[in-house]
Design a protein around this motif. Structure first.
Motif, PDB file in Angstrom:
ATOM      1  N   SER A 356      -3.605  -5.106   5.635  1.00  0.00           N
ATOM      2  CA  SER A 356      -2.303  -5.097   4.976  1.00  0.00           C
ATOM      3  C   SER A 356      -2.504  -4.708   3.528  1.00  0.00           C
ATOM      4  O   SER A 356      -3.541  -4.977   2.931  1.00  0.00           O
ATOM      5  CB  SER A 356      -1.649  -6.469   5.072  1.00  0.00           C
ATOM      6  N   HIS A 378       5.221  -2.659   4.132  1.00  0.00           N
ATOM      7  CA  HIS A 378       5.525  -2.643   5.555  1.00  0.00           C
ATOM      8  C   HIS A 378       4.798  -1.482   6.218  1.00  0.00           C
ATOM      9  O   HIS A 378       4.816  -0.372   5.704  1.00  0.00           O
ATOM     10  CB  HIS A 378       7.045  -2.489   5.689  1.00  0.00           C
ATOM     11  N   PHE A 379       4.159  -1.755   7.377  1.00  0.00           N
ATOM     12  CA  PHE A 379       3.333  -0.734   8.023  1.00  0.00           C
ATOM     13  C   PHE A 379       4.120   0.001   9.097  1.00  0.00           C
ATOM     14  O   PHE A 379       4.752  -0.627   9.950  1.00  0.00           O
ATOM     15  CB  PHE A 379       2.087  -1.392   8.619  1.00  0.00           C
ATOM     16  N   TYR A 386       1.979   2.809   4.853  1.00  0.00           N
ATOM     17  CA  TYR A 386       2.503   1.544   4.362  1.00  0.00           C
ATOM     18  C   TYR A 386       3.580   1.858   3.350  1.00  0.00           C
ATOM     19  O   TYR A 386       3.370   2.659   2.444  1.00  0.00           O
ATOM     20  CB  TYR A 386       1.396   0.730   3.678  1.00  0.00           C
TER      21      TYR A 386
END
Lengths: 699, 117
Positions: A356, A378-379, A386
């Protein structure tokens, strides 16, 4: 290449922002840079740089570099190239006169092309290489022969390549090492280099994997210490790249940080693959990867090979695999509500393990402190990107440094991958700057005489008039999308006379309010006392301002007093600005006029006249009654007398020849010879005459 | 008064006495005198030429004039040395003086030819 942002439309402003990122890199605090993994541009460069001449490469070494680069980048090899190169490989391997270097390069190419080599041929080569190992004296001998044996081990499992005296070989290679971590190429040459150290590590790793029996553990321990010592001499750039550099040019002619660092990385990864627990700090591994990524797309084939080959070694090494965080776009527009997108991949562009990305801090330009945000990105698995939906609060237009942190999902991976802690990336945020409350006024003293409102940025057509006792005032307000005051890079007012003479003024500001007052009384001399119509242009521009503009505002009719006698003239304006650099007037060389010579008749007349005294002399001699009575009559004195007169005549003729064509040196030489002769002859003659007259006197 | 005819007669008498005295000089000295006169006249003619046409190749003019003047000077030296009435050079054989004259002239003319251009 920097384009003045004032003249751009909205689309161009973004491109300018991308170019300006490079400038921002230097200005913001250290270790701020962006590194992109290998991409399509590298593939197209490889195809261009490594094109084989007439279907084949000039040497097996070059063939290997090309084929290896193609393999790493995933480019297909052409079949005819393969045939040509395979023929060359088979020839080299079968030739008895090939040394270990040629065999090594041929075997390397064979490893990629997989040409048909029989096992018997390979066994023969193995025995030659093993002899070469025994007789090796220099580092390169060891490198080529051990490397060759290792390649054969990978290419065929049936051939026996194990080394018996691995310990002894290790010790002789180790004997070439130096205390500062570098290696020498041979015992006779005292020069050491980092590249040699890299080659030595690779060779030693080869020996370890080819050893028939286990190696002494202490030897491997000292080798690990050598590697750590070599890392003490690592050098660093401000953007976080680490590299090795060789101070002197080594024997094989390869020079520069690329070849040295590449050799060290190859040696390092080769050694790490033979044994575990090599503790290189992960920021150094990441720094080495950044060094190779930071050179972009190299311009020559050798550099491209070093870059691609080293990065492929870093991609799958057993120390730690570097992960590269890059932004596909570093210019975000507030107007089009761009999202912040981040890509994390390995150096060759392959996908990273699950992780992350957090946005930790946002530094505005110049400031060193910022609050910690700790926002998760956010992926998107489809695009492997990302992203952040909204920019953090308070991010207005301007230049920023975003600090990201990569957090690996699986704690096991922490040892395997190098993420580099906090990665700082420069980002430009652009937007539309509101220009309002723009007006132009003509003032008499402090009283506003006429005022017009302006529509900025837009079309305006002022038609003002003023004399030298009045002032012209222009004012407007600039606000960012978030309502904050904004100071652009350029806020300029230009007045252009009808003859072409220009004057430029900077518009000062206080907060949001921009104002300039032109007091013509003080400017009369600056304007060269030129009255007439002046066109007004206003330029407001900045890298992060999407609506930078250069707008003509109209014109002002200025009435200035007449110029006094001694006033300076305005600079001449070229009708065509390119004429300033056109050809100038031709200069004709004036040759020196030749001297006036007298007419030929006069000269000839005087020639005759000069000869007259000579004739008079002869006549006078006759009248005086000269005779040759004293001329010696007997044979020998007579010859000498004749020779004497002949000698003098010869000298005079020599002088005439000297005047006509001879040079001084030949004349002097000949004169010397004749002179000696003349002296001798004259002495004889004159002494004979003297004795004759003495006899007469006494008689 | 008759002054002018008197001076005129005096001048004439002076001239005649000089002439008769001169005729008493030995022939070899007269030859040398003639040579000097010849050299000087040649120099004068060259100067007149330069005065008319200008001194453009000045080196040529100089070398021409100096050749004449130099050879005249050497001839005068020769005359001094050869003159039997000169007590100083009693012991100097005239052939030796002549040899010096020839040598000096040759050197002078080498330089002159070099400077002539």
């Amino acid at each position: 290449m920097k384009i003045s942002p004032a003249e751009d439309s909205q689309a161009m402003a973004r491109k300018v922002g991308i170019i300006a990122v490079l400038l921002a890199v230097a200005s913001i605090c250290e270790a701020v840079a962006i590194f992109h993994p290998i991409s399509e541009s590298h593939r197209s460069a490889a195809l261009e740089l490594f094109s084989p001449v007439a279907g084949s490469f000039s040497s097996l070494e070059e063939a290997y570099e090309a084929l290896r680069t193609f393999e790493v980048l995933g480019i297909e090899k052409k079949p005819d190239v393969k045939d040509h190169t395979c023929n060359s490989v088979v020839d080299t391997l079968s030739l008895m006169s090939s040394n270990s270097r040629d065999l090594y390069h041929a075997l390397r190419v064979n490893g990629l092309l997989k040409c048909e080599i029989s096992n018997e041929a390979l066994t023969g080569i193995v025995s030659r290489l093993k002899d070469a190992v025994k007789d090796a004296t220099s580092l390169l001998d060891y490198y080529h022969s051990i490397g060759g044996l290792l390649l054969i081990k990978d290419q065929s499992s049936e051939v026996d390549v194990l080394l018996e005296n691995a310990d002894g070989t290790l010790r002789s290679i180790k004997a070439l090492s130096q205390s500062d971590g570098r290696w020498r190429y041979s015992s006779s040459n005292p020069e050491s280099s980092t590249r040699a150290a890299g080659l030595a590590f690779e060779t030693i790793s080869g020996v370890i994997s080819l050893a028939a029996s286990a190696i002494d553990e202490t030897l491997i321990g000292t080798l690990k210490k050598d590697i750590m010592k070599l890392f003490d001499s690592i050098e660093k750039y401000d953007d976080g790249s680490y590299y090795f550099d060789d101070k002197h040019i080594d024997a094989s002619g390869h020079q520069g940080p690329l070849s040295a660092t590449s050799a060290v990385v190859r040696g390092l990864t080769a050694f790490a693959s033979t044994s575990e627990s090599l503790n290189i700090p992960e920021d150094k591994i990441l720094g080495l990867a950044r060094f190779f990524l930071g050179i972009g797309v190299p311009g020559n084939s050798k550099d491209l090979y070093y870059q691609i080959d080293t990065l492929s070694h870093l991609e799958n090494n057993r120390v730690s695999v570097p992960l590269v965080l890059s932004l596909p776009a570093t210019v975000l527009s507030l107007t089009s509500k761009d999202k912040l997108k981040v890509k994390v991949s390995t150096v060759l562009g392959s996908s990273a393990p699950p992780l992350s990305v957090k946005l930790m801090q946002v530094f505005s330009s110049g400031s060193k402190d910022a609050s910690v945000l700790n926002k998760d990105l956010h992926f998107d698995p489809k695009e492997a990107i990302y992203s952040l939906d909204d920019l953090p609060e308070g991010v207005d237009i301007g230049e920023y440094v975003f600090a990201f942190e990569i957090v690996l999902s699986d704690p096991e991976y922490k040892r395997k991958f190098a993420t580099g802690g906090r990665t700082k990336v420069p980002v430009h945020v652009t937007g539309v700057v509101k220009v309002d409350n723009a007006k132009a006024a003509v003032l008499e003293g402090d009283v506003v005489e006429s005022e017009k409102k302006l529509d900025l940025p837009g079309k305006n057509d002022l038609a003002l008039s003023a004399n030298h006792l009045q002032k012209l005032r222009l004012s407007f307000m600039l606000t960012t999308p978030f309502g904050k005051p904004f100071k652009p890079h350029q806020a300029l007012l230009k007045l252009r006379h009808e003859t072409g003479v220009e004057h430029i003024f900077v518009v000062e500001n206080s907060g949001r309010h921009f104002e300039i007052t032109l007091d013509f009384l003080g400017l009369v001399e600056k304007f060269f006392y030129l009255s007439g119509q002046y066109n007004i242009d206003l330029t407001v521009g900045d890298a992060v301002m999407e609506n930078s503009f250069l707008e003509p505002l109209g014109s002002v009719e200025l009435d200035l007093p007449k110029a006094p006698e001694k006033a300076t003239q305005p600079p001449p304006q070229a009708a065509n600005p390119y004429l300033r650099y056109g050809p100038k007037a031709e200069i004709a060389h004036i040759f020196r006029a030749p001297e006036k010579r007298p007419p030929q008749e006069v000269s000839f007349a005087f020639l005759g006249l000069v000869l007259v005294p000579f004739l008079a002399f002869l006549v006078g001699l006759l009248r005086l009654g000269v005779n040759f009575k004293n001329f010696p009559t007997s044979a020998i004195p007579a010859t000498f007398a004749i020779l004497f007169h002949g000698g003098i005549a010869a000298v005079l003729i020599l002088y005439v020849l000297f005047w006509l064509k001879l040079d001084l040196f030949t004349t002097l030489k000949t004169l010397g010879l004749i002179g000696i002769f003349l002296m001798f002859v004259g002495h004889r003659t004159l002494s004979h005459l003297a004795s004759t007259s003495a006899k007469l006197k006494s008689a | 008064m008759g002054r002018s005819p008197a001076t005129k007669d005096d001048a004439q008498a002076l001239f005649h006495s000089l002439r008769s005295a001169y005729s008493a000089t030995p022939t070899n000295l007269k030859i040398i005198d003639l040579y000097v006169v010849f050299a000087v006249f040649t120099a004068l003619i060259q100067v007149v030429y330069m005065a008319i046409v200008g001194s453009f190749p000045f080196n040529s003019f100089l070398s021409g004039v100096l050749s004449c003047v130099g050879t005249a000077v050497l001839a005068v030296c020769l005359r001094i040395q050869v003159n039997k009435e000169n007590k100083e050079f009693k012991d100097l054989p005239p052939e030796r003086a002549f040899a010096d004259f020839v040598l000096c002239n040759l050197v002078l003319h080498l330089v002159i030819m070099n400077f002539l251009g």
